[in-house]
Write a protein that holds these residues in place. Structure first.
Motif, PDB file in Angstrom:
ATOM      1  N   ARG A  36       0.855  -1.189   0.000  1.00 20.01           N
ATOM      2  CA  ARG A  36       0.000   0.000   0.000  1.00 20.01           C
ATOM      3  C   ARG A  36       0.892   1.240   0.000  1.00 20.01           C
ATOM      4  O   ARG A  36       1.932   1.284   0.674  1.00 20.01           O
ATOM      5  N   ASP A  41      -1.481   9.781   1.420  1.00 19.22           N
ATOM      6  CA  ASP A  41      -2.707   9.033   1.652  1.00 19.22           C
ATOM      7  C   ASP A  41      -3.345   8.671   0.308  1.00 19.22           C
ATOM      8  O   ASP A  41      -3.827   9.540  -0.419  1.00 19.22           O
ATOM      9  N   PRO A  42      -3.378   7.377  -0.048  1.00 17.92           N
ATOM     10  CA  PRO A  42      -3.911   7.000  -1.355  1.00 17.92           C
ATOM     11  C   PRO A  42      -5.418   6.740  -1.353  1.00 17.92           C
ATOM     12  O   PRO A  42      -5.974   6.338  -2.379  1.00 17.92           O
ATOM     13  N   ALA A  43      -6.070   6.964  -0.220  1.00 21.41           N
ATOM     14  CA  ALA A  43      -7.485   6.600  -0.082  1.00 21.41           C
ATOM     15  C   ALA A  43      -8.392   7.159  -1.180  1.00 21.41           C
ATOM     16  O   ALA A  43      -9.337   6.482  -1.598  1.00 21.41           O
ATOM     17  N   PHE A  45      -7.984   7.344  -4.253  1.00 22.94           N
ATOM     18  CA  PHE A  45      -7.714   6.812  -5.580  1.00 22.94           C
ATOM     19  C   PHE A  45      -8.222   5.378  -5.744  1.00 22.94           C
ATOM     20  O   PHE A  45      -8.297   4.612  -4.788  1.00 22.94           O
ATOM     21  N   ARG A  46      -8.525   5.035  -6.969  1.00 23.23           N
ATOM     22  CA  ARG A  46      -8.986   3.683  -7.292  1.00 23.23           C
ATOM     23  C   ARG A  46      -7.893   2.654  -7.007  1.00 23.23           C
ATOM     24  O   ARG A  46      -8.155   1.610  -6.409  1.00 23.23           O
ATOM     25  N   SER A  47      -6.682   2.935  -7.454  1.00 22.51           N
ATOM     26  CA  SER A  47      -5.552   2.046  -7.201  1.00 22.51           C
ATOM     27  C   SER A  47      -4.685   2.658  -6.100  1.00 22.51           C
ATOM     28  O   SER A  47      -4.209   3.786  -6.221  1.00 22.51           O
ATOM     29  N   GLN A  48      -4.481   1.914  -5.026  1.00 27.04           N
ATOM     30  CA  GLN A  48      -3.811   2.446  -3.833  1.00 27.04           C
ATOM     31  C   GLN A  48      -2.536   1.683  -3.480  1.00 27.04           C
ATOM     32  O   GLN A  48      -2.015   1.817  -2.380  1.00 27.04           O
ATOM     33  N   LEU A 205      -1.197   8.776 -10.136  1.00 27.80           N
ATOM     34  CA  LEU A 205      -2.284   7.858  -9.798  1.00 27.80           C
ATOM     35  C   LEU A 205      -3.580   8.279 -10.461  1.00 27.80           C
ATOM     36  O   LEU A 205      -4.325   7.441 -10.985  1.00 27.80           O
ATOM     37  N   ASP A 209      -5.678   6.067 -13.018  1.00 27.15           N
ATOM     38  CA  ASP A 209      -7.047   5.757 -12.607  1.00 27.15           C
ATOM     39  C   ASP A 209      -8.034   6.101 -13.723  1.00 27.15           C
ATOM     40  O   ASP A 209      -9.000   5.370 -13.979  1.00 27.15           O
ATOM     41  N   ASN A 218      -6.486  -3.539  -3.953  1.00 29.46           N
ATOM     42  CA  ASN A 218      -5.872  -2.836  -2.827  1.00 29.46           C
ATOM     43  C   ASN A 218      -5.784  -3.681  -1.560  1.00 29.46           C
ATOM     44  O   ASN A 218      -4.976  -3.396  -0.676  1.00 29.46           O
TER      45      ASN A 218
END
Length: 422
Positions: A36, A41-43, A45-48, A205, A209, A218
């Motif tokens: 991850r 913070d990748p929250a 986004f579709r791909s994390q 990202l 996405d 994820n």
């Protein structure tokens, strides 16, 4: 007769492994370095998930000023360039700097630095008219990707041909191919060449996405990259750098240099078809492979291993499987094929050079890395994709390929030096 070109030094910064030794141990163990995203913070986004490098520029020997001046992509390039020079045993002060050059490949340049500085000068995106007084003094260097090879050239004192190659995901192959051409034509005696990219940023990202190219797996980051597997659903973004010392063969022989491999063939093609789409028959990649083999004066029967592009997208995996069958014929079913993106992700422009490093080390150690996470092969991808476990054997001649947005298709042949025809 053109001059022969050999690899005499390798330097690597990769996800899960800094340095050639650690890189090779990770690959041959079949370990994955995908996780991850921790950089931000990748929250949203579709791909994390991504394959991040555990990289500290100060711990790797860069000065605070260098670390402040350089974008992360340039930092990775300089550190891997230092390693390849140490590995080669070259004392550059004893060679003519005007006969030493640099070629660096990068797909997205200084993306990390540009995005970070935009956030600052726009006050978090709130200002349409940005305030340049808040920008770092080196912001222009982030805008111009040629600042990356310039940093490498300054580091090693190269005053010969210095350039950047940016051809998307084939940049890492094309940069080394360009350096080989410069050596063959006599424009240089020593080239430091390779590629770097540090694209793990919100803007990257968001871009992937938008076209749904990256995996949304994820909840399983360690096994999210699955080239040639029936359950694959997109690639895992990565970062890294690999750099090489390339020399004319006689130049290397006279100084008693260790030769990992000889680059005997290189070719690139474009499909002139679609920015992200691929024709299913793999014609353009097959043509690049055949041309690279013709330059090497070999036939498909001579190929001992193929390093696949293996991005883990349905379109790409089937496209290159078709290309291997078209270019290698029945030998496509005999030769082992594997994809290291399954372990270190897809670092865009850098990955081609990381794959060249893997190929040179395969020749050196007579071991080919596996395709990790390959449990349920796609029935259409019916070749020997070396699932899960590295394979020992005799690997004198290897082929590595790359495929990039924009229709770029590249292929390179590396051979054990003593087996290469003079």
């Amino acid at each position: 007769m053109s001059r022969r070109v050999v690899i005499t030094g390798i330097g690597v910064v990769a996800p899960g492994a800094t340095g050639v030794k650690a890189f090779w141990e990770l690959l041959t163990a079949g370990r994955t370095a995908t996780r991850r995203i921790s950089f931000f913070d990748p929250a949203p986004f579709r791909s994390q998930v991504a394959a991040e490098c555990d990289f500290d520029p100060l711990a790797e020997g860069l000065s605070p000023q260098q670390a402040r001046r350089m974008d992360r992509s340039a930092q990775l390039a300089v550190v891997s360039a230092r390693e390849c020079l140490r590995d080669s045993g070259l004392d550059l002060e004893s060679f003519d700097p005007s006969r030493t050059g640099v070629v660096v490949g990068s797909a997205v340049g200084c993306t990390t630095g540009l995005e970070e500085e935009y956030v600052v000068v726009s006050d978090g995106g709130r200002r349409w008219l940005v305030d340049d007084e808040y920008a770092v003094p080196h912001l222009f260097g982030y805008l111009v990707p040629s600042s990356i090879p310039s940093e490498v050239a300054w580091e090693i004192g190269a005053e010969g041909p210095v350039s950047l190659v940016s051809t998307g995901c084939t940049s890492g192959l094309d940069s080394v191919g360009r350096a080989v051409e410069l050596l063959r034509e006599g424009s240089a005696d020593i080239m430091v060449a390779g590629a770097t990219d540090a694209p793990i940023s919100p803007i990257t990202l968001a871009c992937f996405d938008a076209i749904r190219a990256t995996t949304p797996r994820n909840d399983e980051p360690a096994t999210a990259s699955r080239p040639f597997d029936a359950s694959r659903n997109g690639f895992v973004l990565g970062e890294g750098s690999a750099m090489f010392v390339l020399e004319e063969y006689e130049h290397a022989r006279r100084r008693g240099a260790h030769m990992y491999a000889e680059v005997t063939g290189f070719a690139s093609r474009s499909n002139a078809f679609h920015m992200t789409g691929l024709r299913p028959d793999g014609t353009e990649m097959a043509e690049a492979i055949v041309t690279a083999m013709d330059q090497s004066r070999i036939t498909p029967a001579d190929i001992d291993y193929v390093n696949a592009h293996g991005s883990g997208t349905l379109q790409n995996d089937r496209h290159e499987t078709a290309a291997f069958k078209r270019s290698l014929g029945e030998d496509a079913y005999r030769v082992p094929v594997s994809g290291i993106k399954s372990m270190i992700g897809h670092s865009l422009g850098a990955i081609g050079s990381l794959e060249i490093a893997a190929c040179a080390l395969a020749v050196e150690h007579d071991v080919v890395p596996p395709t990790a996470n390959l449990h349920q092969p796609d029935p259409v991808c019916d070749l020997d994709y070396v699932p899960l476990t590295a394979r020992e054997g005799r690997f004198d001649t290897v082929l590595t390929v790359g495929s990039g947005f924009g229709g770029f298709q590249s292929a390179m042949v590396l051979r054990r030096p003593e087996r290469s025809a003079r």
